[in-house]
Design an enzyme around this catalytic site. Sequence first.
Site, PDB file in Angstrom:
ATOM      1  CE  LYS A 173      -3.018   2.818   2.430  1.00  0.00           C
ATOM      2  NZ  LYS A 173      -1.933   4.115   2.004  1.00  0.00           N
ATOM      3  CD  GLU A 248      12.012  -0.327  10.897  1.00  0.00           C
ATOM      4  OE1 GLU A 248      12.673   0.721  11.386  1.00  0.00           O
ATOM      5  OE2 GLU A 248      12.494  -1.307  11.200  1.00  0.00           O
ATOM      6  CB  CYS A 282      12.269   7.881   9.895  1.00  0.00           C
ATOM      7  SG  CYS A 282      13.610   6.881   8.902  1.00  0.00           S
ATOM      8  CD  GLU A 380       8.428  11.790  13.821  1.00  0.00           C
ATOM      9  OE1 GLU A 380       7.201  11.447  14.082  1.00  0.00           O
ATOM     10  OE2 GLU A 380       8.950  11.386  12.609  1.00  0.00           O
TER      11      GLU A 380
HETATM   12  P1  NAD Z   1       1.710   8.019   8.192  1.00  0.00           P
HETATM   13  O1  NAD Z   1       1.954   7.106   9.529  1.00  0.00           O
HETATM   14  O2  NAD Z   1       0.764   8.996   8.192  1.00  0.00           O
HETATM   15  O3  NAD Z   1       1.327   7.094   6.979  1.00  0.00           O
HETATM   16  C1  NAD Z   1       1.973   5.858   6.797  1.00  0.00           C
HETATM   17  C2  NAD Z   1       1.014   4.974   5.981  1.00  0.00           C
HETATM   18  O4  NAD Z   1       0.009   4.433   6.732  1.00  0.00           O
HETATM   19  C3  NAD Z   1       0.496   5.629   4.883  1.00  0.00           C
HETATM   20  O5  NAD Z   1       0.345   4.590   3.942  1.00  0.00           O
HETATM   21  C4  NAD Z   1      -0.918   5.695   5.388  1.00  0.00           C
HETATM   22  O6  NAD Z   1      -2.085   5.830   4.222  1.00  0.00           O
HETATM   23  C5  NAD Z   1      -1.151   4.533   5.985  1.00  0.00           C
HETATM   24  N1  NAD Z   1      -2.179   4.399   7.149  1.00  0.00           N
HETATM   25  C6  NAD Z   1      -2.878   5.627   7.579  1.00  0.00           C
HETATM   26  N2  NAD Z   1      -3.648   5.329   8.723  1.00  0.00           N
HETATM   27  C7  NAD Z   1      -3.923   4.011   8.479  1.00  0.00           C
HETATM   28  C8  NAD Z   1      -4.609   3.001   9.210  1.00  0.00           C
HETATM   29  N3  NAD Z   1      -5.648   3.627  10.090  1.00  0.00           N
HETATM   30  N4  NAD Z   1      -4.506   1.831   8.909  1.00  0.00           N
HETATM   31  C9  NAD Z   1      -3.711   1.308   7.980  1.00  0.00           C
HETATM   32  N5  NAD Z   1      -2.784   2.289   7.479  1.00  0.00           N
HETATM   33  C10 NAD Z   1      -2.895   3.587   7.603  1.00  0.00           C
HETATM   34  O7  NAD Z   1       3.395   8.409   8.000  1.00  0.00           O
HETATM   35  P2  NAD Z   1       3.509   9.564   6.856  1.00  0.00           P
HETATM   36  O8  NAD Z   1       3.136  10.934   7.223  1.00  0.00           O
HETATM   37  O9  NAD Z   1       3.115   9.215   5.339  1.00  0.00           O
HETATM   38  O10 NAD Z   1       5.430   9.520   6.993  1.00  0.00           O
HETATM   39  C11 NAD Z   1       5.621  10.233   8.284  1.00  0.00           C
HETATM   40  C12 NAD Z   1       6.054   9.214   8.966  1.00  0.00           C
HETATM   41  O11 NAD Z   1       6.960   8.133   9.032  1.00  0.00           O
HETATM   42  C13 NAD Z   1       6.921  10.040  10.232  1.00  0.00           C
HETATM   43  O12 NAD Z   1       6.418   9.587  11.429  1.00  0.00           O
HETATM   44  C14 NAD Z   1       8.319   9.183   9.880  1.00  0.00           C
HETATM   45  O13 NAD Z   1       9.228   9.391  10.885  1.00  0.00           O
HETATM   46  C15 NAD Z   1       7.830   7.730   9.712  1.00  0.00           C
HETATM   47  N6  NAD Z   1       9.103   7.139   8.869  1.00  0.00           N
HETATM   48  C16 NAD Z   1       9.551   6.271   9.421  1.00  0.00           C
HETATM   49  C17 NAD Z   1      10.782   5.516   8.874  1.00  0.00           C
HETATM   50  C18 NAD Z   1      11.627   4.248   9.568  1.00  0.00           C
HETATM   51  O14 NAD Z   1      12.178   3.580   8.844  1.00  0.00           O
HETATM   52  N7  NAD Z   1      11.629   4.297  10.854  1.00  0.00           N
HETATM   53  C19 NAD Z   1      10.946   6.011   7.623  1.00  0.00           C
HETATM   54  C20 NAD Z   1      10.424   6.903   6.991  1.00  0.00           C
HETATM   55  C21 NAD Z   1       9.325   7.341   7.451  1.00  0.00           C
END
Ligand code: NAD
Length: 488
Positions: A173, A248, A282, A380
């Site tokens: 997804k 992650e 991240c 964050e």
């Molecule tokens: P997000 O958590 O808003 O979304 C991530 C994914 O989850 C998207 O595809 C979204 O559509 C999906 N999602 C949203 N609600 C959901 C639900 N209820 N059920 C299932 N899936 C759902 O993150 P974002 O704003 O796209 O990205 C930023 C975040 O990601 C930051 O917190 C960042 O630190 C983190 N991040 C972590 C890493 C790592 O490897 N640790 C890497 C990159 C980004």
Amino acid sequence: MQEFEQYIGGVFSKGSAQFESRDPATGKVWALMPEARQEDVNAAVEAADAAFRAPEWAGMTPTARGKLLMKLADLIAENASRLAEYETRDTGKIIRETSAQIAYVADYYRYYAGLADKIEGAHLPIDKPDMEVWLRREPIGVVAAVVPWNSQLFLSAVKIGPALAAGCTVVLKASETAPAPLLEFARIFDQAGFPKGVLNVITGFGAECGSVLTSHPKVAHIAFTGGPDTARHIVRNSAENLASTSLELGGKSPFIVFEDADIESAVNAQVSGIFAATGQSCVAGSRLLIANSIKEDFLSRLKEKAESVVIGSPLDMATEVGPLCTETQRELAVRLVSQSVDAGASLVTGGAAIDGEGIYFPPTIVDCSEAPKAPCLTQEFFGPVLSVVGFDTEEEALTLANDTAFGLASGVFTRDLTRAHRMIRGIRAGIVWVNTYRAVSPIAPFGGHGLSGHGREGGLQAALDYTNVKTVWLRTSDEPIPDPFVMR
Ligand code: NAD
């Protein structure tokens, strides 16, 4: 306007609905994306489940799976510039970074291609006569891979690579924010020759798409990268199917500079740690902990660098800082910086949105030494905002470093070997970079703990995490089984 399609069971289609995607450099709509709703998600999981059971995939030797992954890696390398352009166009991430990152993504697939036929079981020296006992490593089943918008080819490679190497099938997804590169990746995947349904690529919104996928009864494992709040939804969703999870999440990573550090190196690494990718990473080193004895000099060098970075179109190879991906992120960065100043922090540089077309925000440095509760130091968020705190002693540096519920990455700059070792031991984080920052490799595990999640991506263990252990007992005696009422 460009139109993208979802990929289910080897077929490309427009999906139940469509939504618009904006180019962050102009703020204008540039593409239409397929929106997966319940029926599309169900179809994708059914396709992955059917592919998992079908002899074309289930009966394929691990070596043959590895060859397909190798072919995929070659196709990614051949098409890297197109993928990079789509990623830059949809996310605003600079082309300099997306080009380099996608070329390296091919190596991630090569690494897992090589591992496919090295996932071994074991034979046990069992404590019973006339018995052979061994362990088989079998693929866990359908994997739901859910990724955020930043570095999505990379973040999906660390899920798809080990999952397919192990023999699983995947529903990927893509984030509803900027899904273009993954929908284009599906076209490349389609050419590699995998059986239909082994990988399915959809995009859509959290409630209608993400929730349906992660609570689906046929999903066995959820590999998630994103924010901690979404992770809580994922874990609740997994209460439905009891799928295993790897999470992650974000970080508030400390970047610690001692007085004996190679200052030029530390300044460059700090610039890379917080201003590269416009701070939308991240592992961003968003908290600079700096020895008070060198603080003034270090901050003036950093300020000079911050104010001289080339801000511009992400498609221009000369650009060093591009736009933020969404207006919401920019509003948050502006708000947190201003609230931090209200809380007693002092602004060293930046802090205000750049007027004009596109979602631009300048490299920003906020000295929070007098404002330990400043929101930009504790929360964050994605943006090129560095929060700074001075320290006098090594103990103080360590206490400040660990003063967070996150535990993803950290950086230590010192020439003192014994101190470096004490810091490595003391820092609570999944990654410690010493005299370097933001280095990654398919060979090295990546992940955190606490609010940064659990599980590791990269490395051999990641492939094993996509397997179940089956324990096999084989009795080698021709004698009848004795007393059936006693467990042996
Ligand atoms: P997000 O958590 O808003 O979304 C991530 C994914 O989850 C998207 O595809 C979204 O559509 C999906 N999602 C949203 N609600 C959901 C639900 N209820 N059920 C299932 N899936 C759902 O993150 P974002 O704003 O796209 O990205 C930023 C975040 O990601 C930051 O917190 C960042 O630190 C983190 N991040 C972590 C890493 C790592 O490897 N640790 C890497 C990159 C980004």
